[in-house]
Design a protein around this motif. Structure first.
Motif, PDB file in Angstrom:
ATOM      1  N   ILE A  80       0.836  -1.200   0.000  1.00  0.00           N
ATOM      2  CA  ILE A  80       0.000   0.000   0.000  1.00  0.00           C
ATOM      3  C   ILE A  80       0.873   1.254   0.000  1.00  0.00           C
ATOM      4  O   ILE A  80       0.607   2.212  -0.736  1.00  0.00           O
ATOM      5  CB  ILE A  80      -0.972  -0.013   1.201  1.00  0.00           C
ATOM      6  N   GLY A  81       1.936   1.250   0.811  1.00  0.00           N
ATOM      7  CA  GLY A  81       2.864   2.379   0.821  1.00  0.00           C
ATOM      8  C   GLY A  81       3.530   2.578  -0.530  1.00  0.00           C
ATOM      9  O   GLY A  81       3.735   3.711  -0.976  1.00  0.00           O
ATOM     10  N   PHE A  82       3.874   1.493  -1.212  1.00  0.00           N
ATOM     11  CA  PHE A  82       4.473   1.579  -2.539  1.00  0.00           C
ATOM     12  C   PHE A  82       3.497   2.174  -3.545  1.00  0.00           C
ATOM     13  O   PHE A  82       3.874   3.008  -4.368  1.00  0.00           O
ATOM     14  CB  PHE A  82       4.938   0.198  -3.003  1.00  0.00           C
ATOM     15  N   ILE A  83       2.255   1.766  -3.479  1.00  0.00           N
ATOM     16  CA  ILE A  83       1.229   2.302  -4.395  1.00  0.00           C
ATOM     17  C   ILE A  83       1.028   3.797  -4.144  1.00  0.00           C
ATOM     18  O   ILE A  83       0.921   4.578  -5.091  1.00  0.00           O
ATOM     19  CB  ILE A  83      -0.089   1.509  -4.246  1.00  0.00           C
ATOM     20  N   VAL A  84       1.013   4.192  -2.870  1.00  0.00           N
ATOM     21  CA  VAL A  84       0.881   5.618  -2.555  1.00  0.00           C
ATOM     22  C   VAL A  84       2.082   6.380  -3.099  1.00  0.00           C
ATOM     23  O   VAL A  84       1.943   7.464  -3.670  1.00  0.00           O
ATOM     24  CB  VAL A  84       0.718   5.828  -1.030  1.00  0.00           C
ATOM     25  N   TRP A  85       3.296   5.812  -2.940  1.00  0.00           N
ATOM     26  CA  TRP A  85       4.488   6.467  -3.481  1.00  0.00           C
ATOM     27  C   TRP A  85       4.409   6.587  -5.001  1.00  0.00           C
ATOM     28  O   TRP A  85       4.820   7.603  -5.558  1.00  0.00           O
ATOM     29  CB  TRP A  85       5.758   5.731  -3.084  1.00  0.00           C
ATOM     30  N   LEU A  86       3.902   5.556  -5.670  1.00  0.00           N
ATOM     31  CA  LEU A  86       3.762   5.635  -7.130  1.00  0.00           C
ATOM     32  C   LEU A  86       2.875   6.801  -7.532  1.00  0.00           C
ATOM     33  O   LEU A  86       3.147   7.492  -8.520  1.00  0.00           O
ATOM     34  CB  LEU A  86       3.187   4.336  -7.689  1.00  0.00           C
ATOM     35  N   ILE A  87       1.831   7.044  -6.784  1.00  0.00           N
ATOM     36  CA  ILE A  87       0.928   8.163  -7.083  1.00  0.00           C
ATOM     37  C   ILE A  87       1.620   9.490  -6.775  1.00  0.00           C
ATOM     38  O   ILE A  87       1.596  10.413  -7.583  1.00  0.00           O
ATOM     39  CB  ILE A  87      -0.388   8.011  -6.294  1.00  0.00           C
TER      40      ILE A  87
END
Length: 75
Positions: A33-40
């Protein structure tokens, strides 16, 4: 977290193994989830690898591990 715990609890494992598996999977899920937020966020700012590790690590540890540990203590 309760869905994850119910899934882990339904497995035929020892109590200690269930706790370890739950914490590991919880950390993994929150790290993703943290990685997905960083991608955004990286589309606009904070787009270096260091920031990716911060987003993944802090979310995975604080929410995943510590939150999961508190959840297990309350169970």
């Amino acid at each position: 977290m309760s869905r994850l715990w119910n899934w882990v609890d339904s497995k035929k494992l020892s109590k200690e193994t269930k706790k370890k598996l739950f914490l590991m999977l919880n950390c993994l899920i929150y790290s993703v989830i943290g990685f997905i937020v960083w991608l955004i966020v990286s589309k606009f700012a904070l787009n270096t690898l260091g920031w990716a590790l911060c987003f993944i690590g802090y979310v995975g540890f604080f929410i995943g591990y510590i939150g999961g540990f508190i959840y297990l203590c309350r169970k």
